[in-house]
Design an enzyme around this catalytic site. Structure first.
Site, PDB file in Angstrom:
ATOM      1  N   GLN A   1      -4.820  -1.684   9.585  1.00 50.06           N
ATOM      2  CA  GLN A   1      -4.664  -2.999   8.953  1.00 50.06           C
ATOM      3  C   GLN A   1      -5.256  -4.091   9.847  1.00 50.06           C
ATOM      4  OE1 GLN A   1      -3.319  -3.576   5.782  1.00 50.06           O
ATOM      5  NE2 GLN A   1      -4.064  -5.645   6.123  1.00 50.06           N
TER       6      GLN A   1
ATOM      7  N   ASP B   1     -11.338   2.810   3.830  1.00 49.59           N
ATOM      8  CA  ASP B   1     -11.556   1.360   3.702  1.00 49.59           C
ATOM      9  C   ASP B   1     -13.053   1.041   3.571  1.00 49.59           C
ATOM     10  OD1 ASP B   1      -9.580  -0.491   3.433  1.00 49.59           O
ATOM     11  OD2 ASP B   1      -9.152  -0.691   5.579  1.00 49.59           O
TER      12      ASP B   1
ATOM     13  N   LYS C   1       0.841  -1.205   0.000  1.00 49.73           N
ATOM     14  CA  LYS C   1       0.000   0.000   0.000  1.00 49.73           C
ATOM     15  C   LYS C   1       0.872   1.250   0.000  1.00 49.73           C
ATOM     16  CE  LYS C   1      -3.806  -2.466   2.106  1.00 49.73           C
ATOM     17  NZ  LYS C   1      -4.487  -2.919   3.313  1.00 49.73           N
TER      18      LYS C   1
END
Ligand code: NDP
Length: 283
Positions: free
Chosen positions: A96, A119, A52
């Protein structure tokens, strides 16, 4: 024989366009910023976070990593999220997953400002999607929709069968297809006659996590097949949830594994971060 929907090529094209968009934002004094929070030492998470960060750098997005020890408390993590919620340089916050067992994931995801929820996992974002006014769409399903948009295919009135009902793939992609006026069926581990459902589908979206469980012979002639599964089998080979060769012989379009949905997921994270930064310009 089917045509491939090449996620790698589509992702590369979108990332070029996004790099241009970042330059435009730079001219207006805004650098899109993504904060990535990693708690603990999970090796797969480490790999994802590094991917990422590299993707951000290649697109011109500022990214900052907060690497916390596995024993970080929930309070400490909440304090960091709060700090990032109030950081003007940060447009998107990504925590994460998975988090260590002593931390309540839902509590952390709920603490992320919906304005920075790139997200798309916050209940606010999910609720907006469910009620037909999407804000940030979660990245894997959003990537699937971009892949479907990339082919000459209209979802309107089509039978879509989603296999898998997870919060990160199955449920949101079903809602996104519904928003495009498809007739959507969601199958899961208790579904009776999975083969029958898949066999009626104009579009099959497989997000199960079982190697090649959707048999090629189940696929209707001319159907579109999107394979989200990433399964490592013998010799470290990656396969999807669909029996590729046999399905490709019947489908009109099909996504490969690897090189299909996978590259689109990070691309949509960048996309959402840039969308968030654009709102900063609009203010
Ligand atoms: P989950 O494990 O969260 O969900 C799997 C779903 O499959 C569940 O809803 C489960 O049903 C259903 N299922 C399990 N067994 C069967 C069965 N025999 N028949 C029908 N349905 C079944 O998985 P995820 O959604 O997180 O991921 C699915 C796959 O997609 C994995 O391979 C994952 O690696 C991959 N993935 C890929 C991404 C990418 O970027 N390409 C991103 C995210 C995931 P039930 O709810 O009843 O248990």
């Amino acid at each position: 024989m089917s045509q491939l929907i090449d996620g790698k090529a589509l992702a590369a094209k979108m990332r070029e366009q996004m790099a241009d968009r970042v330059q435009e934002l730079e001219k207006k004094g805004v650098t899109p910023g993504l904060a990535v929070v990693l708690v603990g030492e999970d090796p797969a998470s480490r790999v994802y976070v590094t991917m990422k960060e590299k993707a951000c750098a290649a697109t011109g997005i500022y990214s900052v990593e907060h690497k916390l020890a596995a024993e970080t408390t929930q309070q400490e993590l909440l304090a960091l999220v709060d700090q990032l919620n109030n950081d003007e340089k940060i447009d998107g916050i990504l925590v994460q997953l998975p988090l260590p067992a002593h931390i309540d994931e839902g509590c952390i995801l709920n603490a992320i400002s919906p304005l920075k929820d790139v997200d798309g996992f916050h209940p606010f974002s999910v609720g907006c999607l469910a009620t037909g006014n999407p804000t940030f769409r979660s990245c894997t399903p959003y990537g699937i929709m971009k892949m479907l948009e990339s082919i000459p295919y209209d979802l309107n009135g089509k039978e879509v069968v989603v296999v898998g009902r997870s919060n990160i793939v199955g449920k949101p992609v079903a809602l996104m297809c519904l928003a495009e006026n498809a007739t959507v069926t969601i199958c899961h581990s208790r579904t009776k006659d999975l083969e029958g459902h898949v066999g009626r589908a104009d579009v099959v979206i497989a997000a199960v996590g079982i190697p090649e469980m959707i048999k090629g012979s189940w696929i209707k002639e001319g159907a579109v097949v999107i394979d989200v599964g990433i399964n490592r089998v013998a010799d470290k080979k990656l396969v999807g949830d669909v029996e590729f060769d046999a399905a490709a012989a019947r489908a009109s379009y099909i996504t490969p594994v690897p090189g299909g949905v996978g590259p689109m997921t990070i691309t949509m994270l960048l996309f959402n971060t840039i969308q968030s930064a654009s709102q900063r310009v609009a203010k």
